[in-house]
Design an enzyme around this catalytic site. Structure first.
Site, mmCIF file in Angstrom:
data_model
loop_
_atom_site.group_PDB
_atom_site.id
_atom_site.type_symbol
_atom_site.label_atom_id
_atom_site.label_comp_id
_atom_site.label_asym_id
_atom_site.label_seq_id
_atom_site.Cartn_x
_atom_site.Cartn_y
_atom_site.Cartn_z
ATOM 1 N N HIS A 1 1.910 -9.495 -27.048
ATOM 2 C CA HIS A 1 3.160 -9.994 -27.819
ATOM 3 C C HIS A 1 3.250 -11.630 -26.945
ATOM 4 O O HIS A 1 4.313 -12.010 -27.341
ATOM 5 C CB HIS A 1 4.035 -9.149 -27.676
ATOM 6 C CG HIS A 1 4.283 -7.864 -28.374
ATOM 7 N ND1 HIS A 1 4.302 -7.909 -29.702
ATOM 8 C CD2 HIS A 1 3.554 -6.817 -27.953
ATOM 9 C CE1 HIS A 1 4.278 -6.499 -30.080
ATOM 10 N NE2 HIS A 1 3.486 -6.141 -28.923
ATOM 11 N N GLU B 1 -6.686 -7.447 -0.819
ATOM 12 C CA GLU B 1 -6.648 -6.917 0.590
ATOM 13 C C GLU B 1 -7.869 -6.724 1.066
ATOM 14 O O GLU B 1 -8.363 -7.145 2.106
ATOM 15 C CB GLU B 1 -5.917 -5.652 0.848
ATOM 16 C CG GLU B 1 -4.191 -6.248 0.473
ATOM 17 C CD GLU B 1 -3.187 -5.071 1.045
ATOM 18 O OE1 GLU B 1 -3.522 -4.797 2.021
ATOM 19 O OE2 GLU B 1 -2.632 -4.690 -0.018
ATOM 20 N N THR C 1 8.606 -1.620 7.752
ATOM 21 C CA THR C 1 8.385 -2.663 6.966
ATOM 22 C C THR C 1 9.935 -3.083 6.386
ATOM 23 O O THR C 1 10.586 -2.247 5.958
ATOM 24 C CB THR C 1 7.742 -2.305 5.546
ATOM 25 O OG1 THR C 1 6.276 -2.095 5.968
ATOM 26 C CG2 THR C 1 7.843 -3.332 4.415
ATOM 27 N N LYS D 1 4.367 -11.308 8.428
ATOM 28 C CA LYS D 1 5.286 -10.383 9.237
ATOM 29 C C LYS D 1 5.756 -11.016 10.374
ATOM 30 O O LYS D 1 6.891 -10.886 10.802
ATOM 31 C CB LYS D 1 4.572 -9.028 9.364
ATOM 32 C CG LYS D 1 4.501 -8.201 8.204
ATOM 33 C CD LYS D 1 3.901 -6.818 8.049
ATOM 34 C CE LYS D 1 4.037 -6.111 6.658
ATOM 35 N NZ LYS D 1 3.330 -4.781 6.827
ATOM 36 N N SER E 1 3.622 2.159 8.002
ATOM 37 C CA SER E 1 4.133 1.963 9.307
ATOM 38 C C SER E 1 5.357 2.459 9.713
ATOM 39 O O SER E 1 5.555 2.809 11.073
ATOM 40 C CB SER E 1 3.735 0.376 9.552
ATOM 41 O OG SER E 1 4.826 0.018 8.753
ATOM 42 N N ARG F 1 -3.044 0.847 2.986
ATOM 43 C CA ARG F 1 -3.813 1.113 1.532
ATOM 44 C C ARG F 1 -4.629 2.213 1.325
ATOM 45 O O ARG F 1 -4.878 2.783 0.555
ATOM 46 C CB ARG F 1 -4.074 -0.213 1.010
ATOM 47 C CG ARG F 1 -5.482 -0.703 1.802
ATOM 48 C CD ARG F 1 -5.578 -2.226 1.533
ATOM 49 N NE ARG F 1 -6.612 -2.990 2.246
ATOM 50 C CZ ARG F 1 -6.345 -3.068 3.727
ATOM 51 N NH1 ARG F 1 -5.077 -3.151 4.204
ATOM 52 N NH2 ARG F 1 -7.604 -3.871 4.176
ATOM 53 N N GLY G 1 1.014 -1.363 0.011
ATOM 54 C CA GLY G 1 0.001 0.096 -0.046
ATOM 55 C C GLY G 1 0.915 1.212 -0.054
ATOM 56 O O GLY G 1 0.290 2.266 -0.100
ATOM 57 N N SER G 2 2.027 1.350 0.440
ATOM 58 C CA SER G 2 2.978 2.310 0.284
ATOM 59 C C SER G 2 3.668 2.596 -1.169
ATOM 60 O O SER G 2 3.621 3.375 -1.805
ATOM 61 C CB SER G 2 4.135 2.249 1.460
ATOM 62 O OG SER G 2 3.436 2.383 2.585
ATOM 63 N N SER H 1 7.099 4.147 3.863
ATOM 64 C CA SER H 1 6.545 3.074 4.592
ATOM 65 C C SER H 1 5.475 3.594 5.404
ATOM 66 O O SER H 1 5.974 4.457 6.345
ATOM 67 C CB SER H 1 7.528 2.388 5.328
ATOM 68 O OG SER H 1 6.931 1.129 6.291
HETATM 69 C C1 F6R Z 1 -1.795 -2.861 4.575
HETATM 70 C C2 F6R Z 1 -1.465 -2.829 3.157
HETATM 71 C C3 F6R Z 1 -0.202 -3.495 3.172
HETATM 72 C C4 F6R Z 1 1.218 -2.695 3.600
HETATM 73 C C5 F6R Z 1 2.596 -3.338 3.367
HETATM 74 C C6 F6R Z 1 3.697 -2.502 3.493
HETATM 75 O O1 F6R Z 1 -3.069 -2.155 4.435
HETATM 76 O O2 F6R Z 1 -1.881 -2.102 2.470
HETATM 77 O O3 F6R Z 1 0.033 -3.652 1.615
HETATM 78 O O4 F6R Z 1 1.046 -1.416 2.842
HETATM 79 O O5 F6R Z 1 2.490 -4.395 4.025
HETATM 80 O O6 F6R Z 1 3.542 -1.915 4.963
HETATM 81 P P1 F6R Z 1 3.641 -0.304 4.785
HETATM 82 O O7 F6R Z 1 2.714 0.324 4.179
HETATM 83 O O8 F6R Z 1 3.420 0.026 6.311
HETATM 84 O O9 F6R Z 1 5.250 -0.224 4.942
#
Ligand code: F6R
Length: 359
Positions: A251, A235, A103, A345, A100, A150, A56-57, A98
């Site tokens: 192609h 998701e 990641t 994770k 959060s 996301r 999502g980032s 990121s």
């Molecule tokens: C959860 C989501 C995931 C996170 C991914 C990376 O809503 O969209 O795809 O984005 O696991 O985590 P972040 O974005 O925190 O680095």
């Protein structure tokens, strides 16, 4: 099943709908963050931009690279990996993104960018990425906490887009004008796509996709949209989806539309169209549709709104986000929790803190 408000509320226990309805406001706030971000003037000298992030980032990076495809004066690359490409050096601007801030792939890549002496910026709501940026005394764009990553797409894309435009990497991109148009379009769409509206294109598409495997075809210029639709279906709707990009799929993949025979009639094609696309790509879309539609369950075509790149991209993304919410309701799935991402994770964390160099 009637896709009214109560059908959505039955599954949507953490209120993804509210975040979706607030998305235009989020973009407005995000723009302010982008305008106030402090960036060293020497960053203007970067020869290339690498946006490193995941999920999502990372999609924020895709949105930026597609929006600036016709105006950027330097290459803009999205890196979804622990490692950075070998060309990243002190003349590269690296954006560590990121939501959060925790990641591991993004942390390792950002650490590597700092070591190589790249011009670094972090965008995050906190976590270790914020700590790293503070420790290294590099610019940090701090975005609000409390969103599923996301659902924070406005925050993870628009401040970086604004930063790149302010640094002069897209002199002909009128961000203020483009954003104004895009927000007007999105606000209008919120009125049309919300659950209270019965005759609703997002509901119609979700009903067509229910019980089917969505095959999302888009032109290279709108690749971010196709990736976002797939991500949101996975998701939010907890449903597999597949992406193909034109002209490339003409192609190779086009030949694959023969087997497995038993599967083809369960595939529903979503064609992301753009009347402003290269005329040969538009022709290819038509021909492709003619070839595949007799094998597939059906073809649904969707069109962008607005004139600017941002309105086009965001309107298609917004439509897909609503579709994914209705598809979640049809699948009986709560759109917010992403348990398996969490399990992954957690299992990785059991193997020890990562990246090791940051312990
Ligand atoms: C959860 C989501 C995931 C996170 C991914 C990376 O809503 O969209 O795809 O984005 O696991 O985590 P972040 O974005 O925190 O680095």
């Amino acid at each position: 099943m009637r896709l009214d408000r109560s059908a959505v509320e039955r599954v949507d226990r953490e209120n993804m709908l509210k975040l979706l309805m607030e998305f235009p406001d989020q973009c407005r706030e995000a723009y302010k963050l982008g305008l106030s971000a402090e960036l060293p003037p020497r960053f203007r000298e970067a020869r290339c931009v690498v946006i490193t992030g995941m999920g999502g980032s990372a999609i924020g990076g895709d949105l930026i690279r597609c929006a600036l495809r016709g105006t950027a004066t330097v290459p803009i690359i999205v890196n979804r990996h622990y490692r950075l490409p070998s060309f990243v050096d002190e003349r590269t601007l690296v954006v560590g993104s990121s939501y959060s801030g925790n990641t591991e792939e993004t942390l390792e890549a950002f650490d590597e960018a700092l070591r190589r002496g790249a011009m670094c910026v972090a965008i995050t709501s906190g976590g270790k990425l914020a700590e790293m940026a503070d420790r290294a005394e590099v610019p940090l764009i701090k975005i609000p906490q409390g969103y599923p990553p996301r659902a924070a797409l406005g925050y993870t894309s628009i401040p970086v887009l604004a930063a790149l435009v302010r640094l002069g990497f897209a002199p002909n991109f009128d961000l203020a004008g483009q954003l104004e148009e895009a927000l007007k379009v999105l606000e209008g769409m919120g009125g049309e796509l919300n659950p209270d509206v019965e005759e609703n294109p997002a509901k119609e598409i979700a009903l067509k996709l229910h019980g089917r495997l969505p095959i999302i075809y888009a032109s290279q210029d709108l690749e971010a949209v196709a990736i976002r639709w797939k991500g949101q279906m996975s998701e939010n709707s907890k449903s597999l989806a597949y992406v193909g990009i034109l002209p490339e799929m003409n192609h190779n993949e086009i030949e694959g539309w023969r087997h497995p025979e038993g599967l083809l009639s369960s595939l529903h094609i979503v064609m992301i169209r753009d009347p402003g696309d290269h005329e040969r790509v538009q022709m290819r879309m038509e021909i492709t549709k003619g070839i595949v539609k007799e094998h597939a369950d059906g073809v649904t075509e969707v069109y962008p709104r607005g004139k600017g790149e941002l309105a086009k991209l965001l309107s298609l993304i917004y439509l897909g986000d609503f579709v994914s919410l209705y598809l979640a309701a049809l699948n009986g799935e709560d759109p917010t929790p992403v348990e398996r991402i969490g399990v992954l994770k957690k299992k990785l964390a059991e193997g020890g803190e990562w990246p090791k160099s940051l312990e």
